[in-house]
Design a protein around this motif. Structure first.
Motif, short mmCIF file in Angstrom:
data_model
loop_
_atom_site.label_atom_id
_atom_site.label_comp_id
_atom_site.label_asym_id
_atom_site.label_seq_id
_atom_site.Cartn_x
_atom_site.Cartn_y
_atom_site.Cartn_z
N ALA A 413 0.84 -1.20 0.00
CA ALA A 413 0.00 0.00 0.00
C ALA A 413 0.87 1.25 0.00
O ALA A 413 0.57 2.25 -0.68
CB ALA A 413 -0.93 -0.02 1.21
N GLN A 415 3.68 1.50 -1.36
CA GLN A 415 4.25 1.60 -2.70
C GLN A 415 3.18 1.82 -3.76
O GLN A 415 3.48 1.84 -4.95
CB GLN A 415 5.04 0.32 -3.03
CG GLN A 415 6.20 0.08 -2.09
CD GLN A 415 6.83 -1.28 -2.34
OE1 GLN A 415 6.51 -1.94 -3.31
NE2 GLN A 415 7.73 -1.67 -1.44
N ASN A 416 1.94 1.97 -3.30
CA ASN A 416 0.82 2.21 -4.22
C ASN A 416 0.68 1.06 -5.23
O ASN A 416 0.41 1.29 -6.41
CB ASN A 416 1.01 3.54 -4.96
CG ASN A 416 -0.32 4.06 -5.52
OD1 ASN A 416 -1.40 3.65 -5.06
ND2 ASN A 416 -0.26 4.95 -6.49
N GLU A 417 0.83 -0.20 -4.74
CA GLU A 417 0.68 -1.39 -5.59
C GLU A 417 -0.72 -1.95 -5.38
O GLU A 417 -0.93 -2.97 -4.73
CB GLU A 417 1.73 -2.44 -5.24
CG GLU A 417 3.15 -2.04 -5.52
CD GLU A 417 3.47 -2.09 -7.01
OE1 GLU A 417 2.64 -2.63 -7.77
OE2 GLU A 417 4.54 -1.60 -7.40
N GLY A 418 -1.72 -1.28 -5.92
CA GLY A 418 -3.12 -1.66 -5.70
C GLY A 418 -3.46 -3.03 -6.25
O GLY A 418 -4.20 -3.81 -5.63
#
Length: 603
Positions: A413, A415-418
Motif C-alpha cells: 500500500a 508503494q501504491n501497488e493496488g
C-alpha cells in the motif's frame, strides 16, 4: 453326565467294537501287497522279453557286420565306379542286385536292402514283402538329418524304429531300419551306405510266447516306446504310431533297470511297467489291467465290504443319537460367531441343557456383550481424537503468518501497488474460507486452490526464493480430500527446504494423479532434504500411541506438521492409505500421499 464321557462311551460301543479297526487297513494293505507281488512277477517277465529282444538285435548287428565285409557288398560298391556306359551300368546294377539277394535269405527278418555307392549309384534287393523304405536319391539322403549321424558313427549301425522317421522309412507295415556306412576292408575308405529293413513279426511272436493262455492271455499288452513316448510297436497292433502320453497321464520313467507304477491307461486302472532296452533309449513297456490281477482277491474284498457296511451303520447310529445334538449346538455358535465377525454385535445364542454346550453358549454371549461395550468405547475415543485433531488443523493459520501477510500488504500500500494488494487480499480470503469450511472433506479443486493461494502469498513475500508448478489431473478435481492436507506439505518445503536459497533457486512441484482406484499426490522439492534423525522421529510419530504433546510440538515447528497429516490420513482412510516421505540430506524431498477415490457425502 458330561459331554466327554458320553462321546467316549458311544465311540467305544458303536464304532470301535464293530469296526475293530481292521477293515480299511486290511484292504489297503492287501492292495499294496498285491501290487508289489505282481510288480515283481512282471519284472521277471519283462527282463526275459527284454533279453530276447536284445539278443534279436545283436544277432541282426552281427549279420550286418558280416554283410559289410561280404563280396556282395564290397564288390558291388567298388564296381559301380568302373562302369563306362549306360548299357553296361544297367547290366552291372542288375547283376549286383541279383548277388545281393543272398543277403535277404540269411535271416527271415530281413525284408529290404539298399546300397548307395559314393558316386550315387543305388542297388536294391527285396523279398516279395511290402516295401516301406522310399528309394530316394543319394543326394537327398545326404541332405537328411540322419545322414550326419550315420557318418559320425563311422560304420557302426544306426537303428530307426517304426514311425520314428516315417518320411524316410514309411509306416505300413512297421519295420525296423538300420543305416550304416560301408568301408573298404583294405583301405578303410568310405565306399557308401547300406540300409536294411527288418520285419517285426519275430518280436510279435516273442510277445505272444510270454502271454500265458491259462492266465492273463490277451490281458497283457507289450509296447516298444522311444524316449519321446512314440509307440513303435504294440503287441495288439492298436496303438502303433501313437504317443503313449495320449493313453496315460504318467509316461513310464526312463530307467536303467526296471520301473513299475499303478496308473490309468486308456482310462483303465492298470499296472504299467517299463524296462530299458540297450539301444536308442527304447523302452519295453508292459500294461496289465488291475482288475485282471485282483480276481482272486474278490472274496476278501467282499468280506471287508461287509465289515465296512456294518461299521458305517454303527457310525450312523452314533451320529444320530449322540453327535448330532452336540454338533447342532456347536454349529449354532459358529454361525453366530460369523455374524459377529461381520459386525452384528446384538447376536445372542439360546441354549438349553446341562452339559458343556450351555457353558459354551453363555461364554459366547458374555464375550459378544463385552466386545460390543469395548468397541463402543473405542469409537467414542476415536471420534474425540479425530475431533481434537480437526480443531488443531483448523487453527493452522498462525498469528505470525497473518501478521507477516498484513505487513506485506501494508508495504504494498505504501508503494501504491493496488493490483498486488487486491490479489494478496483475495488469496488470503480464499485460505481463510477454506480453513473455516464446515466440512471435514472438501473437493481436490478447493484444496488445490487453497494451496495455490498460500504459494502466491509466499511468492509475494519471498519473491526471489522459489518457483512452483502445479500439475493436477482434470479427472481428479471432483474427488474429495481431507481439508488442509496439502498446505503443510508445501509449507515444509518452503520453510525448511529452501532456507538460505536465493535467486529463485528453489523449485517446488505438486502433482495430483488419478489412478483407477485411488488418487496419488506427490510433492517434490530440491531443497536441503531431511536428516535421518528427523525422518526417524516422523516415522515414530506415526504410531497411534504417540503423545499428543509431541504432535503439538511438531505441528508448531513445521506449520500444520507432517506428522499430523500422516496421522489424519491413516485414521480417516485406513491403513491401506496414507503418506510416505523419501528424503536425503542435500538431495531434496519427495512426499507421496495416497487416498481413495471418493466424492464424499458432505460436499
Amino acid at each position: 453326565m458330561n459331554l466327554r464321557p458320553k462321546l467316549m462311551l458311544a465311540f467305544i460301543l458303536l464304532i470301535i467294537i464293530p469296526m475293530i479297526g481292521l477293515g480299511i487297513f486290511s484292504f489297503v494293505n492287501s492292495e499294496r501287497l498285491l501290487e508289489k507281488k505282481y510288480s515283481e512277477q512282471t519284472e521277471i517277465s519283462l527282463r526275459a522279453v527284454g533279453g530276447n529282444i536284445r539278443y534279436f538285435f545283436r544277432e541282426l548287428d552281427q549279420l550286418s557286420d558280416g554283410n559289410l565285409t561280404s563280396s556282395e557288398v564290397q564288390d558291388t560298391l567298388k564296381y559301380s565306379t568302373r562302369t563306362t556306359n549306360d548299357a553296361s551300368t544297367l547290366i552291372a546294377i542288375n547283376q549286383a542286385e541279383k548277388e545281393m539277394k543272398r543277403i535277404l535269405f540269411q535271416h527271415r527278418a530281413v525284408s529290404f536292402v539298399v546300397l548307395y555307392a559314393a558316386d550315387g549309384t543305388m542297388f536294391r534287393s527285396f523279398r516279395n514283402d511290402p516295401i516301406t523304405f522310399k528309394p530316394i536319391s543319394f543326394d537327398m539322403l545326404q541332405q537328411h538329418a540322419l545322414y550326419k549321424e550315420v557318418t559320425r558313427l563311422g560304420g557302426r549301425p544306426l537303428w530307426i524304429g517304426p514311425y520314428e522317421q516315417s518320411e524316410l522309412t514309411g509306416v505300413d507295415p512297421p519295420l525296423f531300419t538300420q543305416l550304416r556306412v560301408v568301408k573298404d576292408i583294405d583301405t578303410f575308405n568310405d565306399l557308401g551306405v547300406m540300409i536294411t529293413q527288418y520285419k517285426t513279426e519275430e518280436l510279435s511272436s516273442m510277445f505272444k510266447d510270454f502271454q500265458n493262455p491259462n492266465a492273463d492271455a490277451a490281458e497283457t499288452r507289450y509296447l516298444i516306446v522311444n524316449k519321446s513316448g512314440l509307440i513303435m510297436l504294440d503287441s495288439k497292433r492298436e496303438l502303433d504310431g501313437q504317443n503313449i502320453n495320449g493313453q496315460t497321464d504318467a509316461m513310464p520313467l526312463l530307467t536303467e533297470n526296471y520301473n513299475s507304477s499303478r496308473v490309468e491307461f486308456e482310462d483303465v486302472d492298470s499296472l504299467v511297467s517299463s524296462y530299458q532296452l540297450d539301444r536308442n533309449e527304447w523302452m519295453l513297456v508292459s500294461v496289465k489291467p488291475w482288475n485282471s490281477l485282483t480276481n482272486e482277491n474278490v472274496r476278501f474284498v467282499q468280506w471287508i465290504g461287509m465289515i465296512t457296511v456294518l461299521g458305517l451303520l454303527s457310525a450312523v447310529l452314533f451320529n444320530v443319537f449322540f453327535v448330532n445334538r452336540v454338533a447342532k449346538s456347536i454349529i449354532k455358535v459358529v454361525r453366530k460367531m460369523r455374524l459377529v465377525e461381520q459386525g452384528l454385535l446384538d447376536i445372542r445364542v439360546n441354549a438349553n441343557g446341562k452339559d458343556e454346550t450351555v457353558l459354551l453358549a453363555k461364554s459366547f454371549n458374555s464375550m459378544v456383550e463385552r466386545i460390543g461395550h469395548l468397541l463402543s468405547e473405542v469409537r467414542k475415543e476415536q471420534a474425540r481424537k479425530q475431533h481434537a485433531e480437526m480443531m488443531l488443523m483448523q487453527a493452522q493459520i498462525k498469528p505470525h503468518f497473518l501478521f507477516n501477510t498484513l505487513e506485506s500488504i501494508n508495504a504494498l500500500a505504501a508503494q501504491n501497488e493496488g493490483a498486488k494488494i487486491m490479489l494478496m487480499v483475495r488469496r488470503l480470503s480464499i485460505m481463510l474460507r477454506t480453513s473455516m469450511h464446515h466440512s471435514e472433506e472438501i473437493s481436490i479443486k478447493q484444496e488445490v486452490e487453497h494451496v495455490r493461494s498460500y504459494l502466491e502469498i509466499q511468492k509475494y513475500r519471498f519473491e526471489e526464493l522459489f518457483s512452483y508448478e502445479l500439475n493436477v489431473a482434470a479427472e481428479a478435481l471432483d474427488f474429495t480430500i481431507l481439508k488442509l492436507t496439502l498446505q503443510p506439505l508445501v509449507e515444509n518445503s518452503i520453510q525448511h527446504g529452501f532456507e538460505g536459497y536465493e535467486d529463485g533457486k528453489g523449485i517446488l512441484t505438486l502433482d495430483v494423479i488419478a489412478e483407477p482406484h485411488q488418487i496419488v499426490i506427490i510433492v517434490r522439492d530440491n531443497g536441503h532434504g531431511m536428516r535421518t534423525s528427523v525422518l526417524s522421529k516422523l516415522a515414530a510419530g506415526s504410531n497411534p500411541s504417540s503423545k499428543q504433546s509431541n504432535a503439538a510440538e511438531i505441528g508448531e515447528s513445521r506449520g500444520l506438521g507432517l506428522r499430523n497429516v500422516a496421522d489424519r490420513l491413516r485414521i480417516h482412510y485406513g491403513p491401506a492409505f496414507g503418506m510416505w516421505i523419501c528424503s536425503e540430506e542435500g538431495s531434496g524431498t519427495v512426499i507421496r500421499c495416497v487416498i481413495p477415490k471418493s466424492r464424499g457425502d458432505r460436499l
